[in-house]
Motif scaffolding. Sequence first.
Motif, PDB file in Angstrom:
ATOM      1  N   ILE A 146       0.876  -1.170   0.000  1.00  0.00           N
ATOM      2  CA  ILE A 146       0.000   0.000   0.000  1.00  0.00           C
ATOM      3  C   ILE A 146       0.912   1.218   0.000  1.00  0.00           C
ATOM      4  N   GLN A 147       0.786   2.051  -1.016  1.00  0.00           N
ATOM      5  CA  GLN A 147       1.638   3.232  -1.116  1.00  0.00           C
ATOM      6  C   GLN A 147       0.793   4.501  -1.052  1.00  0.00           C
ATOM      7  N   THR A 148       1.221   5.414  -0.200  1.00  0.00           N
ATOM      8  CA  THR A 148       0.554   6.706  -0.068  1.00  0.00           C
ATOM      9  C   THR A 148       1.588   7.800  -0.266  1.00  0.00           C
ATOM     10  N   VAL A 149       1.351   8.644  -1.258  1.00  0.00           N
ATOM     11  CA  VAL A 149       2.289   9.718  -1.571  1.00  0.00           C
ATOM     12  C   VAL A 149       1.588  11.059  -1.409  1.00  0.00           C
ATOM     13  N   TYR A 150       2.338  12.043  -0.912  1.00  0.00           N
ATOM     14  CA  TYR A 150       1.843  13.409  -0.791  1.00  0.00           C
ATOM     15  C   TYR A 150       2.759  14.331  -1.582  1.00  0.00           C
ATOM     16  N   LEU A 151       2.157  15.230  -2.361  1.00  0.00           N
ATOM     17  CA  LEU A 151       2.893  16.231  -3.126  1.00  0.00           C
ATOM     18  C   LEU A 151       2.241  17.590  -2.913  1.00  0.00           C
ATOM     19  N   SER A 152       3.042  18.644  -2.994  1.00  0.00           N
ATOM     20  CA  SER A 152       2.503  19.992  -2.878  1.00  0.00           C
ATOM     21  C   SER A 152       1.655  20.319  -4.099  1.00  0.00           C
ATOM     22  N   TYR A 153       0.418  20.736  -3.866  1.00  0.00           N
ATOM     23  CA  TYR A 153      -0.459  21.106  -4.975  1.00  0.00           C
ATOM     24  C   TYR A 153       0.074  22.333  -5.706  1.00  0.00           C
ATOM     25  N   ASN A 154       0.672  23.265  -4.972  1.00  0.00           N
ATOM     26  CA  ASN A 154       1.198  24.478  -5.599  1.00  0.00           C
ATOM     27  C   ASN A 154       2.369  24.180  -6.527  1.00  0.00           C
ATOM     28  N   VAL A 155       3.130  23.138  -6.219  1.00  0.00           N
ATOM     29  CA  VAL A 155       4.318  22.809  -7.012  1.00  0.00           C
ATOM     30  C   VAL A 155       3.945  22.035  -8.273  1.00  0.00           C
ATOM     31  N   CYS A 156       3.083  21.043  -8.138  1.00  0.00           N
ATOM     32  CA  CYS A 156       2.745  20.209  -9.306  1.00  0.00           C
ATOM     33  C   CYS A 156       1.246  19.910  -9.341  1.00  0.00           C
ATOM     34  N   PRO A 157       0.413  20.912  -9.611  1.00  0.00           N
ATOM     35  CA  PRO A 157      -1.041  20.708  -9.645  1.00  0.00           C
ATOM     36  C   PRO A 157      -1.482  19.745 -10.735  1.00  0.00           C
ATOM     37  N   GLU A 158      -0.643  19.585 -11.778  1.00  0.00           N
ATOM     38  CA  GLU A 158      -1.015  18.714 -12.898  1.00  0.00           C
ATOM     39  C   GLU A 158      -1.254  17.271 -12.459  1.00  0.00           C
ATOM     40  N   VAL A 159      -0.555  16.840 -11.412  1.00  0.00           N
ATOM     41  CA  VAL A 159      -0.727  15.465 -10.930  1.00  0.00           C
ATOM     42  C   VAL A 159      -2.178  15.213 -10.535  1.00  0.00           C
ATOM     43  N   TYR A 160      -2.827  16.251 -10.015  1.00  0.00           N
ATOM     44  CA  TYR A 160      -4.225  16.123  -9.596  1.00  0.00           C
ATOM     45  C   TYR A 160      -5.195  16.499 -10.710  1.00  0.00           C
ATOM     46  N   GLU A 161      -4.850  17.523 -11.478  1.00  0.00           N
ATOM     47  CA  GLU A 161      -5.807  18.086 -12.427  1.00  0.00           C
ATOM     48  C   GLU A 161      -5.864  17.340 -13.755  1.00  0.00           C
ATOM     49  N   LYS A 162      -4.757  16.734 -14.171  1.00  0.00           N
ATOM     50  CA  LYS A 162      -4.763  16.010 -15.438  1.00  0.00           C
ATOM     51  C   LYS A 162      -5.306  14.596 -15.242  1.00  0.00           C
ATOM     52  N   ASP A 163      -5.829  14.043 -16.308  1.00  0.00           N
ATOM     53  CA  ASP A 163      -6.510  12.746 -16.240  1.00  0.00           C
ATOM     54  C   ASP A 163      -5.520  11.608 -16.485  1.00  0.00           C
ATOM     55  N   PHE A 164      -4.665  11.354 -15.496  1.00  0.00           N
ATOM     56  CA  PHE A 164      -3.717  10.250 -15.604  1.00  0.00           C
ATOM     57  C   PHE A 164      -4.389   8.945 -15.178  1.00  0.00           C
ATOM     58  N   ASP A 165      -3.985   7.865 -15.810  1.00  0.00           N
ATOM     59  CA  ASP A 165      -4.469   6.536 -15.426  1.00  0.00           C
ATOM     60  C   ASP A 165      -3.516   5.969 -14.378  1.00  0.00           C
ATOM     61  N   TRP A 166      -3.842   6.187 -13.112  1.00  0.00           N
ATOM     62  CA  TRP A 166      -2.932   5.791 -12.037  1.00  0.00           C
ATOM     63  C   TRP A 166      -2.951   4.295 -11.755  1.00  0.00           C
ATOM     64  N   THR A 167      -3.765   3.539 -12.482  1.00  0.00           N
ATOM     65  CA  THR A 167      -3.701   2.079 -12.343  1.00  0.00           C
ATOM     66  C   THR A 167      -2.478   1.518 -13.068  1.00  0.00           C
ATOM     67  N   THR A 168      -1.964   2.281 -14.034  1.00  0.00           N
ATOM     68  CA  THR A 168      -0.798   1.817 -14.791  1.00  0.00           C
ATOM     69  C   THR A 168       0.338   2.835 -14.810  1.00  0.00           C
ATOM     70  N   GLN A 169       0.032   4.098 -14.536  1.00  0.00           N
ATOM     71  CA  GLN A 169       1.019   5.164 -14.698  1.00  0.00           C
ATOM     72  C   GLN A 169       2.024   5.191 -13.553  1.00  0.00           C
ATOM     73  N   SER A 170       3.293   5.420 -13.894  1.00  0.00           N
ATOM     74  CA  SER A 170       4.347   5.608 -12.898  1.00  0.00           C
ATOM     75  C   SER A 170       4.411   7.080 -12.510  1.00  0.00           C
ATOM     76  N   LEU A 171       4.307   7.375 -11.214  1.00  0.00           N
ATOM     77  CA  LEU A 171       4.396   8.759 -10.757  1.00  0.00           C
ATOM     78  C   LEU A 171       5.770   9.337 -11.062  1.00  0.00           C
ATOM     79  N   ASN A 172       6.810   8.527 -10.937  1.00  0.00           N
ATOM     80  CA  ASN A 172       8.161   9.005 -11.242  1.00  0.00           C
ATOM     81  C   ASN A 172       8.257   9.514 -12.676  1.00  0.00           C
ATOM     82  N   LEU A 173       7.664   8.769 -13.613  1.00  0.00           N
ATOM     83  CA  LEU A 173       7.713   9.177 -15.016  1.00  0.00           C
ATOM     84  C   LEU A 173       6.863  10.417 -15.261  1.00  0.00           C
TER      85      LEU A 173
END
Length: 242
Positions: A146-173
Amino acid sequence: MNAIIKRDSPLTLSYQLKQILEEMVSSGKYKIGDPFPTERDIAEQFGVSRITVREAIGHLVYQGILRREQGRGTFVTQPKAYEKINELISYTQDMRNRGMKPSSKVLALKLERPSWEVMNSLRLGESDKVIKLARLRLADKGPMTIQTVYLSYNVCPEVYEKDFDWTTQSLNLVLKDLGFKVVSAVQRISADIANDLEAELLEIPSGSPLLIGEQISYLGNDKPIETLKSVYRADRYDIVVN
Protein backbone atom coordinates in the motif's frame (compact mmCIF):
# COMPACT_ATOMS: atom_id res chain seq x y z
CA MET A 1 30.82 25.21 18.06
CA ASN A 2 32.41 26.95 15.04
CA ALA A 3 29.87 25.88 12.42
CA ILE A 4 28.07 28.77 10.74
CA ILE A 5 25.15 29.21 8.37
CA LYS A 6 26.28 30.51 4.97
CA ARG A 7 23.55 32.73 3.58
CA ASP A 8 25.18 32.87 0.14
CA SER A 9 25.20 29.07 -0.14
CA PRO A 10 22.95 27.38 -2.74
CA LEU A 11 21.84 25.04 0.07
CA THR A 12 18.77 26.08 2.03
CA LEU A 13 19.22 27.42 5.55
CA SER A 14 17.25 24.53 7.03
CA TYR A 15 19.41 21.95 5.22
CA GLN A 16 22.63 23.60 6.41
CA LEU A 17 21.27 23.72 9.95
CA LYS A 18 20.17 20.09 9.79
CA GLN A 19 23.72 19.07 8.87
CA ILE A 20 25.14 21.09 11.76
CA LEU A 21 22.68 19.66 14.29
CA GLU A 22 23.26 16.14 13.01
CA GLU A 23 27.00 16.63 13.51
CA MET A 24 26.34 17.79 17.07
CA VAL A 25 24.77 14.41 17.75
CA SER A 26 27.17 12.21 15.76
CA SER A 27 30.19 13.89 17.37
CA GLY A 28 28.98 12.79 20.79
CA LYS A 29 28.22 16.27 22.09
CA TYR A 30 24.68 15.05 22.72
CA LYS A 31 24.18 11.40 23.59
CA ILE A 32 21.15 9.11 23.41
CA GLY A 33 18.60 10.25 25.97
CA ASP A 34 20.02 13.77 26.33
CA PRO A 35 17.64 16.72 26.01
CA PHE A 36 18.29 18.76 22.86
CA PRO A 37 18.47 22.59 22.83
CA THR A 38 15.17 24.41 22.37
CA GLU A 39 14.10 25.95 19.07
CA ARG A 40 14.60 29.41 20.57
CA ASP A 41 18.14 28.64 21.74
CA ILE A 42 19.14 27.17 18.37
CA ALA A 43 17.58 30.10 16.49
CA GLU A 44 19.51 32.60 18.61
CA GLN A 45 22.77 30.64 18.34
CA PHE A 46 22.74 30.42 14.54
CA GLY A 47 20.83 33.60 13.71
CA VAL A 48 17.94 31.93 11.90
CA SER A 49 14.17 31.90 12.31
CA ARG A 50 12.37 29.37 14.46
CA ILE A 51 10.61 28.14 11.31
CA THR A 52 14.03 27.22 9.88
CA VAL A 53 14.94 25.47 13.14
CA ARG A 54 11.63 23.60 13.14
CA GLU A 55 12.26 22.34 9.59
CA ALA A 56 15.79 21.18 10.44
CA ILE A 57 14.71 19.40 13.61
CA GLY A 58 11.78 17.87 11.75
CA HIS A 59 14.17 16.17 9.35
CA LEU A 60 16.18 14.74 12.25
CA VAL A 61 12.97 13.51 13.89
CA TYR A 62 12.01 11.86 10.59
CA GLN A 63 15.42 10.18 10.44
CA GLY A 64 14.96 8.92 14.00
CA ILE A 65 17.90 10.91 15.38
CA LEU A 66 15.69 13.09 17.59
CA ARG A 67 12.26 12.56 19.12
CA ARG A 68 9.72 15.09 20.34
CA GLU A 69 7.81 14.53 23.58
CA GLN A 70 4.70 16.61 24.19
CA GLY A 71 5.25 18.98 27.08
CA ARG A 72 8.83 17.83 27.68
CA GLY A 73 10.90 18.87 24.67
CA THR A 74 13.19 17.21 22.15
CA PHE A 75 15.57 14.37 22.96
CA VAL A 76 18.34 12.44 21.24
CA THR A 77 17.23 8.92 20.41
CA GLN A 78 18.60 5.73 18.89
CA PRO A 79 18.41 6.23 15.11
CA LYS A 80 16.33 3.83 13.09
CA ALA A 81 17.74 2.43 9.87
CA TYR A 82 17.60 4.89 7.02
CA GLU A 83 19.46 5.26 3.77
CA LYS A 84 20.38 8.19 1.52
CA ILE A 85 19.33 7.01 -1.92
CA ASN A 86 21.09 8.38 -4.99
CA GLU A 87 19.75 5.87 -7.51
CA LEU A 88 15.97 5.94 -7.45
CA ILE A 89 13.92 3.06 -8.81
CA SER A 90 10.15 3.27 -9.12
CA TYR A 91 7.87 0.51 -7.89
CA THR A 92 7.03 -0.28 -11.52
CA GLN A 93 10.68 -0.73 -12.46
CA ASP A 94 11.43 -2.58 -9.22
CA MET A 95 8.78 -5.20 -9.97
CA ARG A 96 9.90 -5.56 -13.57
CA ASN A 97 13.48 -6.06 -12.38
CA ARG A 98 12.16 -8.89 -10.20
CA GLY A 99 10.46 -10.49 -13.20
CA MET A 100 6.95 -9.57 -12.04
CA LYS A 101 4.15 -7.65 -13.74
CA PRO A 102 3.15 -4.50 -11.80
CA SER A 103 -0.31 -2.94 -11.66
CA SER A 104 -2.28 -0.77 -9.25
CA LYS A 105 -5.68 -0.06 -7.75
CA VAL A 106 -6.37 3.56 -6.81
CA LEU A 107 -7.53 3.93 -3.21
CA ALA A 108 -7.60 7.74 -3.05
CA LEU A 109 -6.76 10.79 -5.16
CA LYS A 110 -7.73 14.04 -3.49
CA LEU A 111 -6.68 17.45 -2.20
CA GLU A 112 -6.40 17.91 1.55
CA ARG A 113 -4.72 19.88 4.29
CA PRO A 114 -1.37 18.32 5.19
CA SER A 115 -0.67 16.77 8.55
CA TRP A 116 2.07 18.42 10.59
CA GLU A 117 4.53 15.69 9.53
CA VAL A 118 3.78 16.13 5.82
CA MET A 119 3.81 19.93 6.09
CA ASN A 120 7.21 19.81 7.77
CA SER A 121 8.67 17.24 5.35
CA LEU A 122 7.58 19.22 2.27
CA ARG A 123 8.35 22.61 3.89
CA LEU A 124 4.82 23.89 3.38
CA GLY A 125 2.80 26.62 5.01
CA GLU A 126 -0.29 25.99 7.10
CA SER A 127 -2.58 27.22 4.30
CA ASP A 128 -1.00 25.02 1.60
CA LYS A 129 -2.79 21.99 0.21
CA VAL A 130 -1.33 18.64 -0.76
CA ILE A 131 -2.26 16.02 -3.30
CA LYS A 132 -2.80 12.62 -1.72
CA LEU A 133 -2.43 9.61 -4.01
CA ALA A 134 -2.95 6.25 -2.33
CA ARG A 135 -2.67 3.03 -4.30
CA LEU A 136 -2.68 -0.69 -3.68
CA ARG A 137 0.30 -1.87 -5.71
CA LEU A 138 0.07 -5.35 -7.20
CA ALA A 139 2.63 -7.76 -8.62
CA ASP A 140 1.44 -10.59 -10.86
CA LYS A 141 -2.09 -9.54 -9.80
CA GLY A 142 -1.36 -10.19 -6.12
CA PRO A 143 -1.18 -7.39 -3.51
CA MET A 144 2.36 -6.32 -2.66
CA THR A 145 2.21 -2.93 -0.96
CA ILE A 146 0.00 0.00 0.00
CA GLN A 147 1.64 3.23 -1.12
CA THR A 148 0.55 6.71 -0.07
CA VAL A 149 2.29 9.72 -1.57
CA TYR A 150 1.84 13.41 -0.79
CA LEU A 151 2.89 16.23 -3.13
CA SER A 152 2.50 19.99 -2.88
CA TYR A 153 -0.46 21.11 -4.97
CA ASN A 154 1.20 24.48 -5.60
CA VAL A 155 4.32 22.81 -7.01
CA CYS A 156 2.74 20.21 -9.31
CA PRO A 157 -1.04 20.71 -9.64
CA GLU A 158 -1.02 18.71 -12.90
CA VAL A 159 -0.73 15.47 -10.93
CA TYR A 160 -4.22 16.12 -9.60
CA GLU A 161 -5.81 18.09 -12.43
CA LYS A 162 -4.76 16.01 -15.44
CA ASP A 163 -6.51 12.75 -16.24
CA PHE A 164 -3.72 10.25 -15.60
CA ASP A 165 -4.47 6.54 -15.43
CA TRP A 166 -2.93 5.79 -12.04
CA THR A 167 -3.70 2.08 -12.34
CA THR A 168 -0.80 1.82 -14.79
CA GLN A 169 1.02 5.16 -14.70
CA SER A 170 4.35 5.61 -12.90
CA LEU A 171 4.40 8.76 -10.76
CA ASN A 172 8.16 9.00 -11.24
CA LEU A 173 7.71 9.18 -15.02
CA VAL A 174 4.88 11.71 -14.71
CA LEU A 175 7.05 13.99 -12.57
CA LYS A 176 9.91 13.62 -15.05
CA ASP A 177 7.62 14.52 -17.97
CA LEU A 178 6.45 17.58 -16.01
CA GLY A 179 10.05 18.75 -15.68
CA PHE A 180 10.78 17.62 -12.12
CA LYS A 181 14.07 15.75 -11.81
CA VAL A 182 14.25 13.79 -8.57
CA VAL A 183 17.93 13.34 -7.76
CA SER A 184 18.00 11.88 -4.24
CA ALA A 185 15.89 10.63 -1.37
CA VAL A 186 16.09 9.65 2.26
CA GLN A 187 14.33 6.44 3.21
CA ARG A 188 13.64 5.06 6.66
CA ILE A 189 12.90 1.36 7.02
CA SER A 190 11.03 -0.16 9.95
CA ALA A 191 8.81 -3.10 10.87
CA ASP A 192 5.20 -3.24 12.02
CA ILE A 193 2.19 -5.54 12.11
CA ALA A 194 -0.89 -5.25 9.93
CA ASN A 195 -4.03 -3.58 11.24
CA ASP A 196 -7.44 -4.74 10.03
CA LEU A 197 -7.58 -2.42 6.99
CA GLU A 198 -4.02 -3.20 5.89
CA ALA A 199 -4.68 -6.90 6.32
CA GLU A 200 -7.82 -6.71 4.19
CA LEU A 201 -6.10 -4.82 1.38
CA LEU A 202 -2.97 -6.97 1.40
CA GLU A 203 -4.96 -10.21 1.82
CA ILE A 204 -3.09 -11.36 4.92
CA PRO A 205 -4.21 -12.12 8.49
CA SER A 206 -4.44 -9.17 10.85
CA GLY A 207 -1.26 -8.95 12.90
CA SER A 208 0.95 -10.27 10.09
CA PRO A 209 4.45 -8.74 9.81
CA LEU A 210 4.96 -5.73 7.55
CA LEU A 211 7.93 -3.83 6.18
CA ILE A 212 7.47 -0.06 6.23
CA GLY A 213 9.37 2.29 3.95
CA GLU A 214 9.04 6.05 4.54
CA GLN A 215 10.73 8.28 2.00
CA ILE A 216 11.25 11.95 1.18
CA SER A 217 12.41 12.67 -2.39
CA TYR A 218 14.37 15.77 -3.35
CA LEU A 219 15.02 17.83 -6.46
CA GLY A 220 18.50 19.08 -7.33
CA ASN A 221 18.06 22.30 -5.32
CA ASP A 222 17.41 20.28 -2.14
CA LYS A 223 13.70 21.04 -2.43
CA PRO A 224 11.49 18.16 -1.26
CA ILE A 225 9.01 17.11 -3.94
CA GLU A 226 7.16 14.21 -2.33
CA THR A 227 6.74 12.06 0.75
CA LEU A 228 5.98 8.39 0.29
CA LYS A 229 4.94 5.68 2.72
CA SER A 230 5.01 2.08 1.51
CA VAL A 231 3.48 -0.74 3.56
CA TYR A 232 4.83 -4.04 2.24
CA ARG A 233 3.82 -7.64 2.82
CA ALA A 234 6.89 -9.05 4.56
CA ASP A 235 6.25 -12.49 3.08
CA ARG A 236 6.45 -11.19 -0.51
CA TYR A 237 8.98 -8.37 -0.40
CA ASP A 238 12.52 -7.80 0.80
CA ILE A 239 14.52 -4.57 0.86
CA VAL A 240 18.13 -4.73 -0.28
CA VAL A 241 20.42 -1.78 0.54
CA ASN A 242 23.81 -1.55 -1.18
